[in-house]
Design a protein around this motif. Structure first.
Motif, short mmCIF file in Angstrom:
data_model
loop_
_atom_site.label_atom_id
_atom_site.label_comp_id
_atom_site.label_asym_id
_atom_site.label_seq_id
_atom_site.Cartn_x
_atom_site.Cartn_y
_atom_site.Cartn_z
N ASP A 1 8.33 79.88 42.94
CA ASP A 1 7.83 80.96 43.76
C ASP A 1 6.66 80.50 44.50
N LYS A 2 5.86 79.72 43.93
CA LYS A 2 4.56 79.30 44.14
C LYS A 2 4.47 78.07 45.06
N TRP A 3 5.87 77.29 45.54
CA TRP A 3 5.90 76.20 46.24
C TRP A 3 4.86 76.13 47.48
N PRO A 4 4.89 77.39 48.24
CA PRO A 4 3.94 77.12 49.45
C PRO A 4 2.71 77.06 48.98
N GLU A 5 2.09 77.35 47.97
CA GLU A 5 0.78 77.09 47.43
C GLU A 5 0.59 75.56 47.12
N ALA B 1 5.88 74.38 53.77
CA ALA B 1 6.85 75.45 52.90
C ALA B 1 7.49 75.93 54.26
N LYS B 2 7.12 76.05 55.28
CA LYS B 2 7.87 76.58 56.35
C LYS B 2 9.29 75.99 56.64
N TYR B 3 9.26 74.66 56.42
CA TYR B 3 10.21 73.71 56.57
C TYR B 3 11.05 73.17 55.37
N SER B 4 10.60 73.52 54.07
CA SER B 4 11.00 73.15 53.06
C SER B 4 10.94 74.19 52.01
N LYS B 5 12.06 74.22 50.77
CA LYS B 5 12.03 75.00 49.94
C LYS B 5 12.55 74.66 48.61
N CYS B 6 11.66 74.79 47.51
CA CYS B 6 12.21 74.48 46.18
C CYS B 6 13.57 75.32 45.89
N THR B 7 14.48 74.70 45.59
CA THR B 7 15.93 75.26 45.42
C THR B 7 15.89 75.28 43.83
N VAL C 1 14.27 69.71 46.28
CA VAL C 1 13.70 70.53 47.30
C VAL C 1 14.17 70.17 48.50
N LYS C 2 14.58 71.34 49.33
CA LYS C 2 15.56 71.22 50.46
C LYS C 2 14.39 70.97 51.80
N VAL C 3 14.47 70.02 52.53
CA VAL C 3 13.68 70.00 53.81
C VAL C 3 14.42 69.71 54.75
N SER C 4 14.08 70.59 55.96
CA SER C 4 14.88 70.49 57.03
C SER C 4 14.56 69.71 58.20
N ASN C 5 13.20 68.78 57.86
CA ASN C 5 12.88 67.93 58.85
C ASN C 5 12.62 66.62 58.37
N LEU D 1 8.79 65.51 57.97
CA LEU D 1 8.23 66.15 56.73
C LEU D 1 8.84 65.46 55.53
N ARG D 2 9.88 65.28 55.19
CA ARG D 2 10.64 64.92 54.14
C ARG D 2 9.89 63.32 53.70
#
Length: 96
Positions: free
Chosen positions: A33-37, A44-50, A59-63, A66-67
């Protein structure tokens, strides 16, 4: 003044988590839940801890750029996350 029988909801939940032996599982959920921090709002806008499985964060990264950046900062991110806890919760991060 609080009596010894008055507790906040947070205190009750934390006591339950500790007594049930699920501290690591709870910590993993909070970390997700705190991945953006940990990486900042822009990343965090382009990645998400799954998920987090056995200390490995996925972590899924769309760029692609950035990866690459996050892979270079992986050890720093792991240290930042683990510093917040009394135990090493994250051992590795896999970016996909």
């Amino acid at each position: 003044m609080k009596s010894e029988y008055e507790h906040s909801m947070k205190e009750l939940i934390m006591n339950f988590v500790k007594k049930s032996g699920k501290q690591e599982l709870y910590s993993e959920r909070v970390i997700m839940d705190k991945w953006p921090e940990y990486v900042g709002e822009m990343c965090a806008k382009y990645s998400k801890c799954t998920s987090i499985t056995n200390g490995v964060m996925h972590v899924k990264v769309s760029n692609a750029a950035l990866r690459f950046e996050l892979m270079g900062r992986k050890s720093m991110i792991i240290d930042k996350i683990n510093d917040a806890y009394k135990m090493p919760v994250i051992k590795d991060i896999l970016f996909g």
